[in-house]
Design a protein around this motif. Sequence first.
Motif, PDB file in Angstrom:
ATOM      1  N   ASN A 129      44.470  28.272  57.007  1.00 50.12           N
ATOM      2  CA  ASN A 129      44.221  29.687  56.421  1.00 50.12           C
ATOM      3  C   ASN A 129      44.773  29.711  54.890  1.00 50.12           C
ATOM      4  OD1 ASN A 129      43.538  30.759  59.029  1.00 50.12           O
ATOM      5  ND2 ASN A 129      45.603  30.206  59.270  1.00 50.12           N
ATOM      6  N   ILE A 130      43.939  30.645  53.986  1.00 48.28           N
ATOM      7  CA  ILE A 130      44.155  30.663  52.569  1.00 48.28           C
ATOM      8  C   ILE A 130      43.748  32.261  52.218  1.00 48.28           C
ATOM      9  CG2 ILE A 130      41.833  29.840  52.108  1.00 48.28           C
ATOM     10  CD1 ILE A 130      43.080  28.769  49.418  1.00 48.28           C
ATOM     11  N   SER A 131      44.708  32.877  51.516  1.00 45.31           N
ATOM     12  CA  SER A 131      44.238  34.210  51.023  1.00 45.31           C
ATOM     13  C   SER A 131      44.856  34.323  49.677  1.00 45.31           C
ATOM     14  CB  SER A 131      44.845  35.381  52.055  1.00 45.31           C
ATOM     15  OG  SER A 131      46.152  35.214  52.110  1.00 45.31           O
ATOM     16  N   ILE A 132      44.333  35.354  49.078  1.00 48.85           N
ATOM     17  CA  ILE A 132      44.825  35.674  47.435  1.00 48.85           C
ATOM     18  C   ILE A 132      45.386  37.266  47.691  1.00 48.85           C
ATOM     19  CG2 ILE A 132      44.171  36.275  45.262  1.00 48.85           C
ATOM     20  CD1 ILE A 132      41.635  34.499  45.822  1.00 48.85           C
ATOM     21  N   LYS A 133      46.554  37.182  47.023  1.00 50.93           N
ATOM     22  CA  LYS A 133      47.000  38.627  46.640  1.00 50.93           C
ATOM     23  C   LYS A 133      47.072  38.602  45.126  1.00 50.93           C
ATOM     24  CE  LYS A 133      50.139  38.731  50.683  1.00 50.93           C
ATOM     25  NZ  LYS A 133      51.608  38.709  51.071  1.00 50.93           N
ATOM     26  N   ILE A 134      46.523  40.125  44.781  1.00 48.83           N
ATOM     27  CA  ILE A 134      46.513  40.193  43.436  1.00 48.83           C
ATOM     28  C   ILE A 134      47.038  41.538  42.857  1.00 48.83           C
ATOM     29  CG2 ILE A 134      44.190  41.272  43.268  1.00 48.83           C
ATOM     30  CD1 ILE A 134      43.697  39.941  40.720  1.00 48.83           C
ATOM     31  N   GLY A 135      48.156  41.414  41.934  1.00 49.04           N
ATOM     32  CA  GLY A 135      48.514  42.852  41.674  1.00 49.04           C
ATOM     33  C   GLY A 135      47.680  43.935  41.289  1.00 49.04           C
ATOM     34  N   ASN A 136      48.196  45.312  41.369  1.00 48.26           N
ATOM     35  CA  ASN A 136      47.292  46.262  40.977  1.00 48.26           C
ATOM     36  C   ASN A 136      47.338  46.752  39.676  1.00 48.26           C
ATOM     37  OD1 ASN A 136      49.894  47.524  41.139  1.00 48.26           O
ATOM     38  ND2 ASN A 136      49.203  49.287  42.512  1.00 48.26           N
ATOM     39  N   GLY A 137      47.952  45.850  38.747  1.00 51.95           N
ATOM     40  CA  GLY A 137      48.230  46.626  37.257  1.00 51.95           C
ATOM     41  C   GLY A 137      46.972  46.091  36.554  1.00 51.95           C
ATOM     42  N   ASP A 138      46.948  46.470  35.377  1.00 47.44           N
ATOM     43  CA  ASP A 138      45.814  45.972  34.139  1.00 47.44           C
ATOM     44  C   ASP A 138      44.543  46.022  34.910  1.00 47.44           C
ATOM     45  OD1 ASP A 138      44.542  44.817  31.912  1.00 47.44           O
ATOM     46  OD2 ASP A 138      45.885  43.208  31.650  1.00 47.44           O
ATOM     47  N   LYS A 139      44.067  47.360  35.099  1.00 46.54           N
ATOM     48  CA  LYS A 139      42.864  47.222  35.940  1.00 46.54           C
ATOM     49  C   LYS A 139      41.535  46.465  35.255  1.00 46.54           C
ATOM     50  CE  LYS A 139      39.327  50.435  37.992  1.00 46.54           C
ATOM     51  NZ  LYS A 139      39.131  51.895  38.561  1.00 46.54           N
ATOM     52  N   PRO A 140      41.261  46.559  33.900  1.00 45.44           N
ATOM     53  CA  PRO A 140      40.141  45.742  33.294  1.00 45.44           C
ATOM     54  C   PRO A 140      40.279  44.442  33.552  1.00 45.44           C
ATOM     55  CG  PRO A 140      40.897  47.583  31.711  1.00 45.44           C
ATOM     56  CD  PRO A 140      42.251  47.361  32.818  1.00 45.44           C
ATOM     57  N   ASN A 141      41.404  43.713  33.293  1.00 48.29           N
ATOM     58  CA  ASN A 141      41.653  42.332  33.635  1.00 48.29           C
ATOM     59  C   ASN A 141      41.553  41.981  35.158  1.00 48.29           C
ATOM     60  OD1 ASN A 141      41.752  40.703  31.028  1.00 48.29           O
ATOM     61  ND2 ASN A 141      43.626  42.159  30.722  1.00 48.29           N
ATOM     62  N   ARG A 142      42.024  42.947  35.846  1.00 50.58           N
ATOM     63  CA  ARG A 142      41.921  42.562  37.255  1.00 50.58           C
ATOM     64  C   ARG A 142      40.745  42.544  37.939  1.00 50.58           C
ATOM     65  NH1 ARG A 142      42.210  46.720  41.082  1.00 50.58           N
ATOM     66  NH2 ARG A 142      43.570  48.014  39.594  1.00 50.58           N
ATOM     67  N   MET A 143      39.788  43.285  37.348  1.00 47.06           N
ATOM     68  CA  MET A 143      38.464  43.566  37.763  1.00 47.06           C
ATOM     69  C   MET A 143      37.634  42.327  37.455  1.00 47.06           C
ATOM     70  SD  MET A 143      38.293  46.118  39.866  1.00 47.06           S
ATOM     71  CE  MET A 143      36.826  46.052  40.171  1.00 47.06           C
ATOM     72  N   ALA A 144      38.074  41.738  36.158  1.00 41.38           N
ATOM     73  CA  ALA A 144      37.224  40.616  35.594  1.00 41.38           C
ATOM     74  C   ALA A 144      37.793  39.300  36.416  1.00 41.38           C
ATOM     75  CB  ALA A 144      37.428  40.436  34.119  1.00 41.38           C
ATOM     76  N   ILE A 145      38.824  39.517  36.846  1.00 41.88           N
ATOM     77  CA  ILE A 145      39.376  38.097  37.723  1.00 41.88           C
ATOM     78  C   ILE A 145      38.867  38.304  39.021  1.00 41.88           C
ATOM     79  CG2 ILE A 145      41.501  37.119  38.605  1.00 41.88           C
ATOM     80  CD1 ILE A 145      43.006  38.460  36.330  1.00 41.88           C
TER      81      ILE A 145
END
Length: 220
Positions: A129-145
């Motif tokens: 199994n594989i999953s991703i956790k991403i932090g909720n900060g820096d919304k513009p860069n988070r959305m691009a990622i």
Amino acid sequence: MGRIGIFTQDFKFYHDVIYQLREWELPFVSIEDPGQIPEDVPVVLSADGDDQLPRQIKSSNPVQAIRMALPRLLNRYDFNSIIIGIDPGPRPGIAVTADMILTEAYECPDTASVGKEVQEIADFYSYKNISIKIGNGDKPNRMAIMDALEKTNIGITIVDETNTSMPHKIHDNALSAARIAFIEGNYYPLAVPRKFNRKDVYDKEFVTIRKLVLSGQGNS
């Protein structure tokens, strides 16, 4: 203590894989006689064109070879769960945990690199199994990622990255990504060691593949 063996006639692979093993700080040994592989070598890395050996992983990509070898150091053929932690920002941090063991953490040069990096992690590790956790900060860069990660078809959870960048004295994006990968529940329960520095903070704060292998616990 288990060691990774290297047996190859490919000079470039030999040079590159040794460089990477030193970067990963994993113990290794060159195999001179393929008929006499030491007992403490559970896996042998070779280039694609090398002769066939027992306990062997073949790949001319040294990072792929090392990632494929990691479960062998723990007497496994694969991991049950891989979690990729991502600290969003202009230079995103990426970390990988395999069955709650921190195997790697590093910083990407830009957000455009994250999709390729995550896809290679997904391709090179052995897991169920594989999953991703991403932090909720820096919304513009988070959305691009997150847009870049859509092609990987890996499930993504946005987590509260509170406490993942403390203390500022030792903070870097890779460390934040590692903490994000380990978040269970609301946020990361930061417990900073009394004595710490940037060099050993990973081994003090997490169970790392390096620490397990060097201590011999990977062979238990």
